[in-house]
Every structure is written in C-alpha cells, then in structure tokens.
Design a protein around this motif. Structure first.
Motif, mmCIF file in Angstrom:
data_model
loop_
_atom_site.group_PDB
_atom_site.id
_atom_site.type_symbol
_atom_site.label_atom_id
_atom_site.label_comp_id
_atom_site.label_asym_id
_atom_site.label_seq_id
_atom_site.Cartn_x
_atom_site.Cartn_y
_atom_site.Cartn_z
ATOM 1 N N GLU A 274 9.693 -10.480 -0.248
ATOM 2 C CA GLU A 274 10.336 -11.751 0.119
ATOM 3 C C GLU A 274 9.978 -12.868 -0.876
ATOM 4 N N GLY A 275 9.199 -12.511 -1.911
ATOM 5 C CA GLY A 275 8.815 -13.483 -2.933
ATOM 6 C C GLY A 275 7.677 -14.390 -2.513
ATOM 7 N N ILE A 276 6.835 -13.937 -1.576
ATOM 8 C CA ILE A 276 5.730 -14.750 -1.056
ATOM 9 C C ILE A 276 4.413 -14.325 -1.701
ATOM 10 N N TYR A 277 3.655 -15.300 -2.177
ATOM 11 C CA TYR A 277 2.343 -15.054 -2.786
ATOM 12 C C TYR A 277 1.323 -14.823 -1.678
ATOM 13 N N THR A 278 0.488 -13.789 -1.821
ATOM 14 C CA THR A 278 -0.501 -13.461 -0.781
ATOM 15 C C THR A 278 -1.921 -13.603 -1.318
ATOM 16 N N LEU A 279 -2.783 -14.207 -0.501
ATOM 17 C CA LEU A 279 -4.169 -14.464 -0.886
ATOM 18 C C LEU A 279 -5.095 -14.092 0.268
ATOM 19 N N MET A 280 -6.194 -13.413 -0.047
ATOM 20 C CA MET A 280 -7.187 -13.083 0.967
ATOM 21 C C MET A 280 -8.400 -14.002 0.840
ATOM 22 N N LEU A 281 -8.825 -14.583 1.962
ATOM 23 C CA LEU A 281 -10.020 -15.423 1.999
ATOM 24 C C LEU A 281 -11.095 -14.693 2.796
ATOM 25 N N THR A 282 -12.257 -14.455 2.184
ATOM 26 C CA THR A 282 -13.313 -13.725 2.876
ATOM 27 C C THR A 282 -14.697 -14.271 2.537
ATOM 28 N N GLY A 283 -15.572 -14.198 3.490
ATOM 29 C CA GLY A 283 -16.959 -14.607 3.263
ATOM 30 C C GLY A 283 -17.801 -13.492 2.682
ATOM 31 N N ASP A 284 -17.214 -12.301 2.507
ATOM 32 C CA ASP A 284 -17.947 -11.151 1.966
ATOM 33 C C ASP A 284 -18.228 -11.315 0.477
ATOM 34 N N SER A 285 -19.037 -10.394 -0.047
ATOM 35 C CA SER A 285 -19.386 -10.412 -1.472
ATOM 36 C C SER A 285 -18.171 -10.138 -2.337
ATOM 37 N N ARG A 286 -18.336 -10.406 -3.623
ATOM 38 C CA ARG A 286 -17.228 -10.220 -4.564
ATOM 39 C C ARG A 286 -16.791 -8.755 -4.610
ATOM 40 N N ASN A 287 -17.759 -7.829 -4.604
ATOM 41 C CA ASN A 287 -17.429 -6.401 -4.654
ATOM 42 C C ASN A 287 -16.591 -5.977 -3.456
ATOM 43 N N THR A 288 -17.028 -6.408 -2.279
ATOM 44 C CA THR A 288 -16.282 -6.073 -1.058
ATOM 45 C C THR A 288 -14.898 -6.700 -1.088
ATOM 46 N N GLY A 289 -14.831 -7.962 -1.481
ATOM 47 C CA GLY A 289 -13.548 -8.659 -1.563
ATOM 48 C C GLY A 289 -12.588 -7.972 -2.520
ATOM 49 N N MET A 290 -13.104 -7.574 -3.671
ATOM 50 C CA MET A 290 -12.280 -6.901 -4.677
ATOM 51 C C MET A 290 -11.734 -5.575 -4.141
ATOM 52 N N ALA A 291 -12.611 -4.808 -3.463
ATOM 53 C CA ALA A 291 -12.205 -3.500 -2.938
ATOM 54 C C ALA A 291 -11.132 -3.651 -1.859
ATOM 55 N N ILE A 292 -11.339 -4.592 -0.937
ATOM 56 C CA ILE A 292 -10.363 -4.792 0.150
ATOM 57 C C ILE A 292 -9.052 -5.352 -0.391
ATOM 58 N N ALA A 293 -9.142 -6.257 -1.355
ATOM 59 C CA ALA A 293 -7.931 -6.843 -1.952
ATOM 60 C C ALA A 293 -7.088 -5.765 -2.629
ATOM 61 N N LYS A 294 -7.760 -4.853 -3.327
ATOM 62 C CA LYS A 294 -7.049 -3.774 -4.019
ATOM 63 C C LYS A 294 -6.390 -2.835 -3.018
ATOM 64 N N THR A 295 -7.118 -2.495 -1.963
ATOM 65 C CA THR A 295 -6.592 -1.565 -0.954
ATOM 66 C C THR A 295 -5.443 -2.178 -0.160
ATOM 67 N N SER A 296 -5.549 -3.453 0.131
ATOM 68 C CA SER A 296 -4.532 -4.105 0.967
ATOM 69 C C SER A 296 -3.322 -4.611 0.194
ATOM 70 N N HIS A 297 -3.397 -4.581 -1.150
ATOM 71 C CA HIS A 297 -2.275 -4.976 -2.029
ATOM 72 C C HIS A 297 -2.047 -6.482 -2.130
ATOM 73 N N VAL A 298 -2.991 -7.318 -1.678
ATOM 74 C CA VAL A 298 -2.773 -8.770 -1.814
ATOM 75 C C VAL A 298 -2.798 -9.170 -3.292
ATOM 76 N N ASP A 299 -2.129 -10.278 -3.616
ATOM 77 C CA ASP A 299 -2.044 -10.732 -5.011
ATOM 78 C C ASP A 299 -3.400 -11.170 -5.552
ATOM 79 N N ASP A 300 -4.191 -11.818 -4.707
ATOM 80 C CA ASP A 300 -5.484 -12.329 -5.178
ATOM 81 C C ASP A 300 -6.436 -12.484 -3.989
ATOM 82 N N TYR A 301 -7.692 -12.748 -4.280
ATOM 83 C CA TYR A 301 -8.682 -12.919 -3.225
ATOM 84 C C TYR A 301 -9.710 -13.966 -3.649
#
Length: 640
Positions: free
Chosen positions: A482-509
């Motif tokens: 739909e042309g919508i930018y997706t961003l994940m906000l998390t209090g977790d560490s960078r490694n965890t954030g990177m792994a979840i962002a990659k798995t969930s397909h969000v544009d950035d975290y």
C-alpha cells in the motif's frame, strides 16, 4: 371472564405487542409505501374526474409519507435555530400543491420518504452489531456464597466474588478460573472460530461460551468494565462521532439552505420582469428550483457511507472509535509498531537446543524442565512448556533445589549437580567455547541463551526468543504494497531488534527505545511522513498511541492501550490493519463519488430549469432519485 379466556386475551395482546415491536424499525418504509399507494389511488381518482377524492388521497399521502421527515425537520430547526433540507422539501411540496401540482408534490414526499427510510435502514444496520452483542450478554450469574449457589444479576457482582459457570452457559463477567478446566468459545469477543482450552488462573471473558467443563471463576472486573462492555462502548462511540467531512457538510447545509431560499424568493419575481415569464410560469420555475437545488443527495453522501464502513469493520473485528479515525486511515504514510505483544507473541519460546556430544537431548530436557518447573520466571516457563511438548514422560522432583538470585538455579537429581542460568554462573570461558562459540552466534541473532551444566561440565545450551507472530510478515508485506513505511520501536538490544526487524520484514527499527523515546520518534516520523499510525498493546505504548494521528491497539492489550487507541483489533490480527486501510480508502472513494454525482445532478437540474427544459415531475424524480442512488452506493460498504 374464565381463566382460559383471560389467558387467550393476554396471549393475543402479547402477540400484538410483539408484532408492533417487530414492525417499529420498518415504520418509515411502511409509511413511504402507503403514501405511494395513496398517490396511485389519487392519480386514478383524478383520471376518473373525482377531483375532491383525488385531492383527499394526495393530502393523506402528504401527511403519512411526510410526517417522519417533517417532524425531524421542524424539531431540528427549532433545536438548532437553522433551516435544513427537510424544511426545503416541506416548502417545495406545499408550493407544488398551491399551484395545483398535487401529484408532483406527493411524489416528491414519497421519494423523499423512501430515501429517509433507506437512511434509517443504514442506521439500523450499523446498530445491529451492538444489538447482537447485547443479546448475548448474560443477565444473571450463579454466585457461590459460603458454599450456597444463588442466582444474582450481573450488576451485583463485585471483584473477588466466586461464580459457577456450567457447561453450555455464557460467562457472565470477566474473571479468572480458580477451579476446573474447559474448552471456551471466544468467537463473540475475538472473532476466532476455534475454541481454546483454559484451566487454573487463565483469564476468561464475559460473553464467551463454556463448552464442556464446569468452572469456578473469580470475578476480576466490575460488570461495567468488562472487555465485552468496552466493545459495546467502542462501537457506540464510533457511531456517534462524526468525521470531518460529515461535520463540514452539516455546517455547509445551513448556509446552503438559506442561499437556496433567498434565490427562490428572487426567482418568484425577477424572471417575470426580466425575462417576460408569466406569473404562473415564474412561480412554477421557483418551485422546481426549490426542489432541484435542495442538497438532499449531498447531505446523504457521507453519513450512510461512514456508518456502513464502521459496521463492516465491527463485523470483522476492527473497531473504530469514530468516523474521523476511519477517514484518517486512508491518508497513512507510515506506521510504527511496538515489538513485544504486537509484532511478536510477547512470550519467549525455545528456538534451539544444542547438547554436548555423548549426552541425550531427552535426558537434558527432562532434568532441565524438572528443575525449571519450580521457577516462575518466563524463560523457565518456556523451557518447561517446550520439554513437555517434546517428551512423553512426566517431570521428576529434584532432591534439592536452590535459587541463586540474579544468576540461575542449582539442584541435585540422582546425586548429579545441575546448574541452569547465565554464562557467568557456569563459567564464562567454558560457556564461550561450548559448541564452537554457538552461544555467541545465537546471541548475535537476538536470542537469549540459558546454559545447562552437569557436574561442572556444560551439558547443553538452550536458546530462547520472543517469536514473531505467524501473521506479522503477511501484515507488513501488505502495508508495504500500500506504499506505507513501517518502523519497529523496541526497548530490546540492537541485536534483538535487528533479528526481529529482519524476520518481520519491517523497513527499519529503533532499538533500546524507552517509552518516552517512542513519542519523540513518532513526532519525527510525523514531520517526515505527515499522517502516521502507532500500533501497540501495553501501558508503555499509551503515550505514543495518543500522539499518533491514528492509534491502533491490539484487542488483548492492556485497558490503558484500548482506551487510548482510536482503532482496536479485537482478534490481535495484524493483517486487519491493511484491510482497515483498504476499507477507509474505499469509503473515501465512495464519498467522493457521491459528492461529485450529487453536485453534478444539482447543477444540471438548476441549469435545465432556467432554460425551461425540465418540468416539476422530472425534477422531483431526478433529484430524489439521485439521493436514493447515493445511499445505495454507500450501502455497498456493508458487503465483505
């Protein structure tokens, strides 16, 4: 009077009352159809040269067909001290009768009544979800008081009360199970068709159905604050709150009606002097102008469409708190997601088990789970759950167990010493070397590592992670389409954030993000993209949900999140967000179609009237017909 006769009379009265109750929602349509029959009768009487009878039939058609709309128009005019569309129609119908066009005036009332009945149908349809919910709300509960069962009204239940819910009964109030196990049908609340099994300490919601076991439930919320009641309040709120477009049209209506009446007054005189029309033609054209210039279709362009869309969403587990939020969804350019409980399940799950050479994975899991079963830590619970799913046998009791706060747990089973916990608890050097550095590799993927040591030697490592929901990737991919930018906000560490962002397909975290930082990041997102949504489920998400243009809460989230959000996903089904956006776009598209069509018809009819191309019957049919078409176009939104 005999008892039999009295009973028969009471039954007859009750059946009559029941019949009138059933007919009440259709009263407007019945009145409109009856006026149509009277118009046909009046026309035939006129053809038979029975003028008085014909006029009588037309007057009855005026009164019966126009009563509801006339009453509404007069009441609104008195309340708001402003003329409205209904008053224009009354003036037009009376004006038509004055100049002898009884048939045209009656047809105007008839079609206006039909369009009003269609609007009422849309309103009733949008209220159907609340009616359906109200019907499944149990009114009584079986209270257990000192071992005695007593039927009480649900409003009498207080926090801490114990109630008995028998097989086949609906749960009367929110609570937690303290005795028994059963399969619960939660489709009324979550929309999920597959029943779920629940036992001790599991939450249970009002309106759900206990399918088999008998349950003793402790009340955890007053009846007025149950999730069930919140759903009803959300839908009611949505239907009463108007969108910006609707508010604009309502403000515009008052001004427009004054302009039309002013022009009609001028039209009664000026054409006679300026264009040489006779007085009959001048007054006739003024009456046609009064009819065709009325903004009936324009006024009906938005509300039926909005109510139909809200009704459609509620039926599919998407609750909007108002038309404004539904309208805003189509303008979204970016969506920020909370991680835990939104993109992920919110509970850690075992993802990997690596066992030292020569040892049995089954034995390690059995011993580890037997020890961890004595802990309430979420990681321990996840290990126990995983072991129970993998092993057939039951767990064993350790000979001794010691909780080393902040580090792990130590226990003895069959004289073997076991340690389960952090790397430092079992020895940093040995932990780093185990499995050729497997722990470090998995930690870089955002996984939490639990070490299992047996008699001083590392026996295994267990990796756990808050797993991404199965539907998350589908939901994110649909939003990207739909042309919508997706961003994940998390209090977790960078490694965890990177792994979840990659798995969930969000544009950035953005990792290591505190609750107060979420608001800052959301404001930056608004500066870049304009209209932004926030999706969350926790108390810490509430400030961000309030800051976003559209706050979207997960249905199983906290009460604070549900109250702060503008949209609630009852089934925790993320793909519904894309569906809600498509529904919003379709609604706005239909509203634009309605507005353009209604304005075009009005302009065409006004021009045709000045050029003397259109007569009153055609003007009535074209104008009121356009109103009916606009409402029918809006009703398309009721379809799945």
């Amino acid at each position: 009077m005999s008892a039999e006769a009295r009973a028969l009379l009471n039954r007859t009265v009750n059946e009559k009352d029941s019949f009138f109750e059933k007919m009440k929602p259709h009263a407007e349509l019945i009145a409109a159809l009856l006026s149509g029959v009277l118009i046909a009768a009046g026309w035939m009487l006129d053809k038979s040269e029975l003028a008085t009878a014909s006029v009588t039939a037309y007057i009855l058609a005026f009164l019966i067909g126009g009563f509801a709309k006339a009453k509404e128009g007069i009441e609104e005019t008195i309340a708001n001290k402003e003329l409205n569309v209904e008053m224009l129609m009354i003036f037009a119908a009376i004006g038509s009768a004055i100049i002898g066009y009884w048939t045209e005036g009656a047809i105007l009332i008839f079609i206006f009544a039909v369009s009003g009945a269609l609007e009422t149908y849309t309103m009733n349809k949008s209220h159907k979800e609340i009616s359906a919910l109200m019907e499944i709300q149990p009114e009584e509960a079986l209270l257990i008081n000192g071992g005695i069962e007593e039927k009480v009204h649900v409003s009498q239940l207080v926090i801490g009360d114990l109630i008995l819910v028998k097989p086949g009964e609906r749960v009367p109030s929110d609570g937690k199970i303290i005795k028994g196990q059963s399969t619960i049908d939660e489709s009324a609340i979550t929309g999920e068709s597959i029943p779920v099994t629940k036992g001790n300490n599991d939450a249970i919601f009002a309106g759900t159905v206990n399918l088999n076991g008998s349950l003793t439930v402790e009340i955890t919320k007053p009846n007025s604050e149950t999730l069930f009641q919140k759903i009803i309040q959300l839908v009611q709120s949505a239907q009463s709150e108007k969108s910006p477009s609707q508010l604009f049209i309502e403000r515009f209506e008052g001004t427009y009606v004054k302009i039309v009446l002013s022009v009609v007054v001028l039209m009664m005189f000026l054409p006679h002097f300026l264009l040489g029309w006779n007085w009959t033609e001048t007054f006739y054209r003024a009456m046609i102008l009064l009819v065709v210039a009325s903004p009936c279709a324009l006024v009906a362009s938005i509300m039926p469409a909005t109510l139909s869309a809200i009704s459609n969403g509620a039926r599919h587990g998407i609750l909007f708190k108002g038309g404004v939020h539904l309208e805003n969804l189509s303008h979204l350019k970016a969506i920020a997601f909370d991680k835990t409980g939104t993109l992920t399940k919110g509970k850690p799950e075992v993802t990997d088990v690596i066992v030292a050479d020569g040892l049995s994975e089954s034995e390690i899991l059995l011993k580890a789970a037997s020890i961890e079963s004595h802990s309430t830590h979420p990681l321990a619970n996840a290990i126990v759950k995983f072991a129970k799913e993998k092993l057939d046998g039951s767990l064993i009791n350790p000979e001794s167990i010691e909780d080393v706060s902040g580090w792990g747990v130590k226990a003895f089973i069959d004289r073997d010493e076991w340690k389960i916990g952090k790397a430092a608890f079992v020895g940093l050097e040995a932990a780093g070397q185990f499995g050729e550095g497997a722990a470090a590799k998995m930690a870089s993927q955002g996984k939490t590592i639990v070490f299992v040591q047996k008699n001083g030697e590392i026996a295994a490592i267990i990796a756990l992670q808050d797993v991404v929901r199965e539907e998350t990737r589908t939901a994110i991919d649909r939003l990207k389409n739909e042309g919508i930018y997706t961003l994940m906000l998390t209090g977790d560490s960078r490694n965890t954030g990177m792994a979840i962002a990659k798995t969930s397909h969000v544009d950035d975290y953005i990792a290591e993000c505190l609750p107060e930082n979420k608001v800052e990041h959301l404001k930056k997102l608004q500066e870049t993209y304009g209209t932004v949504a926030m999706v969350g489920d926790g108390i810490n998400d509430a400030p961000a949900l309030a800051t976003a243009n559209v706050g979207i809460a997960m249905g199983e989230g906290t009460d604070v999140a549900l109250e702060t959000a503008d949209v609630v996903l009852m089934k925790n089904d993320l793909p519904r967000i894309a569906e809600a956006i498509k529904l919003s776009k379709k609604m706005n598209r239909i509203i634009k179609q309605n507005v353009i069509f209604s304005i075009s018809v009005i302009m065409l009819l006004i021009a045709s009237n000045f050029l003397q191309f259109v007569d009153l019957p055609f003007g009535v049919i074209a104008h009121e017909g356009s109103t009916i078409l606009v409402i029918l176009n809006s009703l398309r939104l009721l379809r799945s």
